[in-house]
Design a protein around this motif. Sequence first.
Motif, PDB file in Angstrom:
ATOM      1  N   ASP A   1     -70.985-115.493 -81.514  1.00 21.81           N
ATOM      2  CA  ASP A   1     -72.430-115.535 -81.700  1.00 21.81           C
ATOM      3  C   ASP A   1     -72.974-116.914 -81.381  1.00 21.81           C
ATOM      4  N   SER A   2     -72.287-117.951 -81.819  1.00 19.83           N
ATOM      5  CA  SER A   2     -72.765-119.306 -81.546  1.00 19.83           C
ATOM      6  C   SER A   2     -72.666-119.627 -80.061  1.00 19.83           C
ATOM      7  N   ARG A   3     -71.645-119.104 -79.387  1.00 19.26           N
ATOM      8  CA  ARG A   3     -71.522-119.327 -77.952  1.00 19.26           C
ATOM      9  C   ARG A   3     -72.659-118.620 -77.211  1.00 19.26           C
TER      10      ARG A   3
ATOM     11  N   GLU B   1     -75.611-117.981 -78.391  1.00 19.99           N
ATOM     12  CA  GLU B   1     -76.819-118.765 -78.642  1.00 19.99           C
ATOM     13  C   GLU B   1     -76.863-119.991 -77.735  1.00 19.99           C
ATOM     14  N   LYS B   2     -75.728-120.643 -77.557  1.00 22.07           N
ATOM     15  CA  LYS B   2     -75.679-121.814 -76.671  1.00 22.07           C
ATOM     16  C   LYS B   2     -75.975-121.417 -75.227  1.00 22.07           C
ATOM     17  N   ASP B   3     -75.456-120.248 -74.805  1.00 25.75           N
ATOM     18  CA  ASP B   3     -75.716-119.779 -73.444  1.00 25.75           C
ATOM     19  C   ASP B   3     -77.206-119.508 -73.244  1.00 25.75           C
ATOM     20  N   TYR B   4     -77.840-118.878 -74.214  1.00 30.27           N
ATOM     21  CA  TYR B   4     -79.277-118.607 -74.109  1.00 30.27           C
ATOM     22  C   TYR B   4     -80.077-119.907 -74.135  1.00 30.27           C
ATOM     23  N   GLU B   5     -79.610-120.857 -74.915  1.00 29.70           N
ATOM     24  CA  GLU B   5     -80.273-122.160 -74.948  1.00 29.70           C
ATOM     25  C   GLU B   5     -80.157-122.848 -73.592  1.00 29.70           C
TER      26      GLU B   5
ATOM     27  N   HIS C   1     -82.548-121.207 -71.249  1.00 27.04           N
ATOM     28  CA  HIS C   1     -83.922-121.636 -71.545  1.00 27.04           C
ATOM     29  C   HIS C   1     -84.191-123.028 -70.971  1.00 27.04           C
TER      30      HIS C   1
END
Length: 104
Positions: A36-38, A40-44, A47
């Motif tokens: 999940d954290s990975r 989120e980092k990919d989406y960040e 962005h």
Amino acid sequence: MARNMHADYCKQEKKITDIVKDSIHIPETDIAVSEDSRAEKDYERLHVALGKLGPVDRELIVLSRFEGIKYREISKMKNMSEGSVKVQIHRAIKELKQIYFNQK
């Protein structure tokens, strides 16, 4: 195209994670949190990469890929030919791909 490349990248990372999970027995909850954290980092990263594009390129990608608007409708909105819209979106995605994968 960028979304597909991102999906391929994530699939490859998942395969590596599955290999590691098979060789080392770690509780599933720890792995789920790290995935999940990975994500989120990919989406960040995506962005941030979108933010580095020019406003016209960013708008075209958002309209076509995230909003799902067809090229014909975008061409009417932007008062451009449909072929021109296709070419600009292709170039914008190519630039986005380069920015995304060259981020540190």
